[in-house]
Design a protein around this motif. Structure first.
Motif, PDB file in Angstrom:
ATOM      1  N   VAL A 226      -7.104   3.217 -16.565  1.00 22.49           N
ATOM      2  CA  VAL A 226      -7.635   2.644 -15.331  1.00 22.49           C
ATOM      3  C   VAL A 226      -6.585   2.747 -14.232  1.00 22.49           C
ATOM      4  CG1 VAL A 226      -8.470   0.512 -14.254  1.00 22.49           C
ATOM      5  CG2 VAL A 226      -9.099   1.041 -16.598  1.00 22.49           C
ATOM      6  N   THR A 227      -6.993   3.278 -13.079  1.00 20.54           N
ATOM      7  CA  THR A 227      -6.116   3.309 -11.905  1.00 20.54           C
ATOM      8  C   THR A 227      -6.899   2.834 -10.687  1.00 20.54           C
ATOM      9  OG1 THR A 227      -6.645   5.640 -11.510  1.00 20.54           O
ATOM     10  CG2 THR A 227      -4.621   5.176 -12.744  1.00 20.54           C
TER      11      THR A 227
ATOM     12  N   VAL B 227     -11.074  -5.769  -8.930  1.00 22.55           N
ATOM     13  CA  VAL B 227     -11.186  -5.259  -7.568  1.00 22.55           C
ATOM     14  C   VAL B 227     -10.635  -3.840  -7.535  1.00 22.55           C
ATOM     15  CG1 VAL B 227     -10.662  -5.673  -5.132  1.00 22.55           C
ATOM     16  CG2 VAL B 227     -10.649  -7.592  -6.720  1.00 22.55           C
ATOM     17  N   CYS B 228     -11.401  -2.924  -6.968  1.00 20.43           N
ATOM     18  CA  CYS B 228     -10.906  -1.561  -6.761  1.00 20.43           C
ATOM     19  C   CYS B 228     -10.036  -1.569  -5.513  1.00 20.43           C
ATOM     20  CB  CYS B 228     -12.071  -0.584  -6.612  1.00 20.43           C
ATOM     21  SG  CYS B 228     -13.005  -0.375  -8.142  1.00 20.43           S
ATOM     22  N   VAL B 229      -8.795  -1.120  -5.661  1.00 26.57           N
ATOM     23  CA  VAL B 229      -7.840  -1.100  -4.548  1.00 26.57           C
ATOM     24  C   VAL B 229      -7.244   0.295  -4.424  1.00 26.57           C
ATOM     25  CG1 VAL B 229      -7.255  -3.555  -4.626  1.00 26.57           C
ATOM     26  CG2 VAL B 229      -6.030  -1.977  -6.096  1.00 26.57           C
ATOM     27  N   GLU B 230      -6.844   0.636  -3.212  1.00 27.86           N
ATOM     28  CA  GLU B 230      -6.256   1.949  -2.958  1.00 27.86           C
ATOM     29  C   GLU B 230      -4.814   1.862  -2.485  1.00 27.86           C
ATOM     30  OE1 GLU B 230      -8.920   3.669  -0.124  1.00 27.86           O
ATOM     31  OE2 GLU B 230     -10.530   3.919  -1.592  1.00 27.86           O
TER      32      GLU B 230
ATOM     33  N   ASP C 276      -0.487   6.417  -5.625  1.00 27.59           N
ATOM     34  CA  ASP C 276      -0.068   6.468  -4.221  1.00 27.59           C
ATOM     35  C   ASP C 276      -0.240   7.869  -3.636  1.00 27.59           C
ATOM     36  OD1 ASP C 276       2.096   8.039  -5.047  1.00 27.59           O
ATOM     37  OD2 ASP C 276       3.598   6.491  -4.695  1.00 27.59           O
ATOM     38  N   GLY C 277       0.179   8.040  -2.397  1.00 30.26           N
ATOM     39  CA  GLY C 277       0.034   9.311  -1.685  1.00 30.26           C
ATOM     40  C   GLY C 277       0.788  10.467  -2.317  1.00 30.26           C
ATOM     41  N   ASN C 278       1.808  10.159  -3.129  1.00 34.00           N
ATOM     42  CA  ASN C 278       2.586  11.192  -3.815  1.00 34.00           C
ATOM     43  C   ASN C 278       2.051  11.461  -5.221  1.00 34.00           C
ATOM     44  OD1 ASN C 278       4.403  11.415  -1.637  1.00 34.00           O
ATOM     45  ND2 ASN C 278       5.537   9.642  -2.397  1.00 34.00           N
ATOM     46  N   ASN C 279       0.875  10.938  -5.496  1.00 31.41           N
ATOM     47  CA  ASN C 279       0.223  11.099  -6.798  1.00 31.41           C
ATOM     48  C   ASN C 279       1.027  10.442  -7.930  1.00 31.41           C
ATOM     49  OD1 ASN C 279      -2.214  11.879  -7.892  1.00 31.41           O
ATOM     50  ND2 ASN C 279      -1.404  13.800  -8.686  1.00 31.41           N
ATOM     51  N   GLU C 280       1.786   9.414  -7.584  1.00 32.75           N
ATOM     52  CA  GLU C 280       2.533   8.640  -8.574  1.00 32.75           C
ATOM     53  C   GLU C 280       1.817   7.309  -8.771  1.00 32.75           C
ATOM     54  OE1 GLU C 280       6.682   8.320  -7.711  1.00 32.75           O
ATOM     55  OE2 GLU C 280       6.849  10.445  -7.211  1.00 32.75           O
TER      56      GLU C 280
END
Length: 155
Positions: free
Chosen positions: A102-103, A37-40, A72-76
């Motif tokens: 994979v991310t 599953v692709c998750v954000e 995440d939003g902080n590019n971590e």
């Protein structure tokens, strides 16, 4: 409730999460199958796991191990894994995900125990099931993209 409130709730959930189920790997009556599953967001992981467990076959699996990597939003990168009683399986999945770069993906591998102990080969089957499913979805670095050295044939 108003129509606008319901629309806001749908937006908060994010896009509809599509679960892809890969092919099975069978060895001595044990069956392994990956679900991708692709998750954000991390919040989507628990939603996906709950959705998978609505499937009675998946819920009855001996083990449902998983790993995910999310930017995440902080590019971590946020990384988590779960063995579900198959000690070392989460590490195996995480190692695969890192090697394929994979991310924003959740990988769940279900195992239905067939009555025969498989030893360490079970980790190969877990990784193989996950890798096949990821490749079928076009996710991860392929061998040609890794930039590794090309071997020369001896003449």
């Amino acid at each position: 409730r108003s129509e606008k409130e319901e629309e806001k709730d749908e937006e908060d959930k994010g896009p509809k999460l599509e679960i892809y189920t890969g092919p099975t790997v069978v060895d001595r009556k044990s069956t392994f199958q990956a679900h991708i599953v692709c998750v954000e967001k991390e919040s989507q992981v628990s939603i996906c796991l709950a959705e998978l467990n609505k499937d009675k076959k998946i819920a009855r699996a001996t083990h449902n191990m998983y790993a995910y990597r999310i930017i995440d939003g902080n590019n971590e990168i946020i990384e988590e894994m779960e063995d579900d009683g198959e000690h070392g399986a989460g590490v195996s999945l995480m190692t695969l995900m890192k090697s394929l770069q994979v991310t924003n993906v959740l990988v769940v591998v279900s195992r239905w125990f067939g009555g025969v102990l498989l030893g360490n080969v079970r980790f190969k089957h877990i990784s193989d099931a996950a890798k096949k499913a990821l490749q079928e979805r076009g996710l991860g670095v392929t061998t040609s993209q890794e930039g590794g050295k090309k071997s020369k044939k001896k003449r």
